[in-house]
Design an enzyme around this catalytic site. Structure first.
Site, PDB file in Angstrom:
ATOM      1  N   HIS A   1       0.847  -1.272  -0.023  1.00  0.00           N
ATOM      2  CA  HIS A   1       0.194   0.130   0.019  1.00  0.00           C
ATOM      3  C   HIS A   1       0.856   1.217   0.132  1.00  0.00           C
ATOM      4  CE1 HIS A   1      -3.940   2.218   1.461  1.00  0.00           C
ATOM      5  NE2 HIS A   1      -2.909   3.262   1.238  1.00  0.00           N
TER       6      HIS A   1
ATOM      7  N   ASP B   1       1.324   2.537   3.482  1.00  0.00           N
ATOM      8  CA  ASP B   1       0.620   3.442   3.452  1.00  0.00           C
ATOM      9  C   ASP B   1       1.323   4.726   3.503  1.00  0.00           C
ATOM     10  OD1 ASP B   1      -1.660   5.072   2.794  1.00  0.00           O
ATOM     11  OD2 ASP B   1      -2.486   5.212   4.903  1.00  0.00           O
TER      12      ASP B   1
ATOM     13  N   HIS C   1      -4.754  -0.843   5.453  1.00  0.00           N
ATOM     14  CA  HIS C   1      -4.367   0.034   6.608  1.00  0.00           C
ATOM     15  C   HIS C   1      -5.307  -0.131   7.858  1.00  0.00           C
ATOM     16  CE1 HIS C   1      -7.006   3.140   4.947  1.00  0.00           C
ATOM     17  NE2 HIS C   1      -5.921   3.493   3.875  1.00  0.00           N
TER      18      HIS C   1
ATOM     19  N   HIS D   1     -10.831   1.420   1.486  1.00  0.00           N
ATOM     20  CA  HIS D   1     -10.283   2.158   2.553  1.00  0.00           C
ATOM     21  C   HIS D   1     -11.576   2.347   3.292  1.00  0.00           C
ATOM     22  CE1 HIS D   1      -8.499   6.161   4.273  1.00  0.00           C
ATOM     23  NE2 HIS D   1      -9.883   5.903   5.015  1.00  0.00           N
TER      24      HIS D   1
ATOM     25  N   HIS E   1       1.601   5.259  -1.664  1.00  0.00           N
ATOM     26  CA  HIS E   1       1.181   6.297  -2.382  1.00  0.00           C
ATOM     27  C   HIS E   1       2.674   7.034  -3.113  1.00  0.00           C
ATOM     28  CE1 HIS E   1      -2.948   6.604  -0.909  1.00  0.00           C
ATOM     29  NE2 HIS E   1      -2.278   6.041   0.273  1.00  0.00           N
TER      30      HIS E   1
ATOM     31  N   LYS F   1      -8.899  -0.328  -6.035  1.00  0.00           N
ATOM     32  CA  LYS F   1      -8.964   0.326  -4.686  1.00  0.00           C
ATOM     33  C   LYS F   1     -10.385   1.192  -4.588  1.00  0.00           C
ATOM     34  CE  LYS F   1      -7.632   2.073  -0.887  1.00  0.00           C
ATOM     35  NZ  LYS F   1      -6.584   3.036  -0.673  1.00  0.00           N
TER      36      LYS F   1
HETATM   37  C1  NCD Z   1      -3.451   9.068   2.033  1.00  0.00           C
HETATM   38  C2  NCD Z   1      -2.887  10.001   1.067  1.00  0.00           C
HETATM   39  O1  NCD Z   1      -2.389  11.276   1.346  1.00  0.00           O
HETATM   40  O2  NCD Z   1      -2.909   9.670  -0.206  1.00  0.00           O
HETATM   41  N1  NCD Z   1      -3.468   9.574   3.325  1.00  0.00           N
HETATM   42  C3  NCD Z   1      -3.588   9.137   4.506  1.00  0.00           C
HETATM   43  O3  NCD Z   1      -3.616   9.711   5.696  1.00  0.00           O
HETATM   44  N2  NCD Z   1      -3.342   7.560   4.538  1.00  0.00           N
HETATM   45  C4  NCD Z   1      -4.677   8.512   1.722  1.00  0.00           C
HETATM   46  C5  NCD Z   1      -4.983   7.269   2.387  1.00  0.00           C
HETATM   47  O4  NCD Z   1      -4.691   6.075   2.271  1.00  0.00           O
HETATM   48  O5  NCD Z   1      -6.223   7.451   3.418  1.00  0.00           O
HETATM   49 ZN    ZN Z   2      -3.405   4.878   1.427  1.00  0.00          ZN
END
Ligand code: NCD
Ligand code: ZN
Length: 335
Positions: free
Chosen positions: A12, A240, A168, A134, A14, A95
């Site tokens: 996971h 995450d 998460h 999510h 970003h 997702k």
């Molecule tokens: C994530 C993001 O900034 O893309 N933020 C977070 O707090 N985890 C998005 C997510 O996974 O919720």
């Molecule tokens: Zn995330």
């Protein structure tokens, strides 16, 4: 003391786009063999053309690193079988975000009624495409994940062939669901194994630990630790890691997300050693994910050693978890 991890995976992640992508992607591709790349860009990734173009930009950003970006589409309830059949060749999962629940999720799903989701869920079940969720409602912030539990149960019961990953997870309630439904799995972050709400807001406010879902109670953290440290085969590491520029974190209206990619393996080794279960790190950061996703990663050996590692105050303007502190484990070599 040393520990070899074979092909660590971050299930996971970003990576963002443009400048931020170029800054952060190499920090993951350096030490991980692959990662599930989340599709919450603005606009979100909902077409194969956008997906292929984004994958190309990810690959360009990591240059020659041996790293496989495992791409995902942003869930829409009107994806049909023919589209998903074609998509399956390019994606590892889809997702689902409830609308407006987190960063760049405005185009997410409005209704969690299974009849509204049936078309896409049935096609995904048939094609064997995992559903990543999510799982939060828009209720009271500490109860959002628990309230979403009944949605997970509906999904799991009504689509038994659909592989569902609760992303998460942060609560004991979610941990307990893993035992109740064969087709429910979960990712767990590094930060939720370390912190509770107290670390975020119990003293001076720490914006760098503010994320969605928010960290919960000590008993929730204990439940997460129990399944992660025992390498329960239904849980996988998903960082995450969610980078935001420093000024978006240290500001009024702080963006949600903890940035952990460059320090995750070192911190996990320290955590697993502290609990006397170093041997369980390999399944948690790689083997469980391979089994759940039926996937053979690129070969990459990461040698960790028990040697102090000073975490810098920022990586190219993004503040990592444990900034300015020393972890007991560092990366010795990667082959
Ligand atoms: C994530 C993001 O900034 O893309 N933020 C977070 O707090 N985890 C998005 C997510 O996974 O919720
Ligand atoms: Zn995330």
């Amino acid at each position: 003391m040393e520990l070899i991890i074979n092909s660590p995976l971050d299930m996971h992640l970003h990576l963002r786009d443009a400048d931020m992508l170029n800054k952060v992607a190499p920090l993951s591709s350096h030490s991980f063999a692959g990662a599930i790349i989340m599709p919450n860009l603005a606009p979100p990734i909902t077409s194969l053309q956008a997906l292929k173009e984004y994958k190309k930009r990810v690959q360009e950003s990591i240059a020659d690193d041996r790293f496989e970006p495992l791409m995902t589409l942003f869930f829409r309830n009107d994806y049909d079988f023919a589209f998903l059949q074609e998509a399956k060749r390019h994606i590892s999962a889809i997702k689902l975000y409830p609308t407006g629940i987190t960063t760049n999720s405005e185009g997410g799903v409005k209704s969690m009624d299974i009849e509204d989701l049936r078309q896409t869920f049935e096609a995904m079940s048939e094609l064997g495409i995992p559903l990543l969720v999510h799982g939060e409602t828009n209720g009271f912030v500490m109860d959002r994940e628990k309230e979403f539990g009944s949605v997970y149960e509906q999904f799991a019961k009504n689509f038994p062939k659909l592989k569902i990953v609760m992303e998460h997870i942060t609560t004991k309630h979610s941990v307990d669901l893993l035992d109740r439904y064969e087709n429910l799995y979960a990712t767990i972050t590094l930060h939720h194994l370390h912190i509770t709400l107290d670390d975020v807001a119990g003293g001076m406010l720490n914006p760098h630990l503010f994320c969605k879902p928010i960290a919960k109670r000590p008993q929730d953290k204990e439940a997460l630790l129990r399944v992660a440290l025992s390498a329960n085969p239904k849980v996988m590491f998903g960082s995450d890691s969610a980078p935001h520029p420093r000024d978006k974190k240290e500001s009024c209206g702080c963006a949600a997300g903890v940035f952990t990619a460059p320090i995750a393996l070192q911190a996990l080794a320290a955590l697993f050693e502290k609990h006397g279960v170093l041997q369980n790190l390999q399944p948690f950061v790689s083997d469980n994910a391979r089994a759940i996703y039926y996937f053979e990663p690129i070969k990459k050996e990461v040698i960790l050693e028990k040697k102090p590692f000073f975490v810098p105050s920022s990586y190219r303007g993004v503040v990592p978890m444990f900034a300015n502190s020393t972890l007991d484990w560092s990366i010795k070599n990667i082959t």
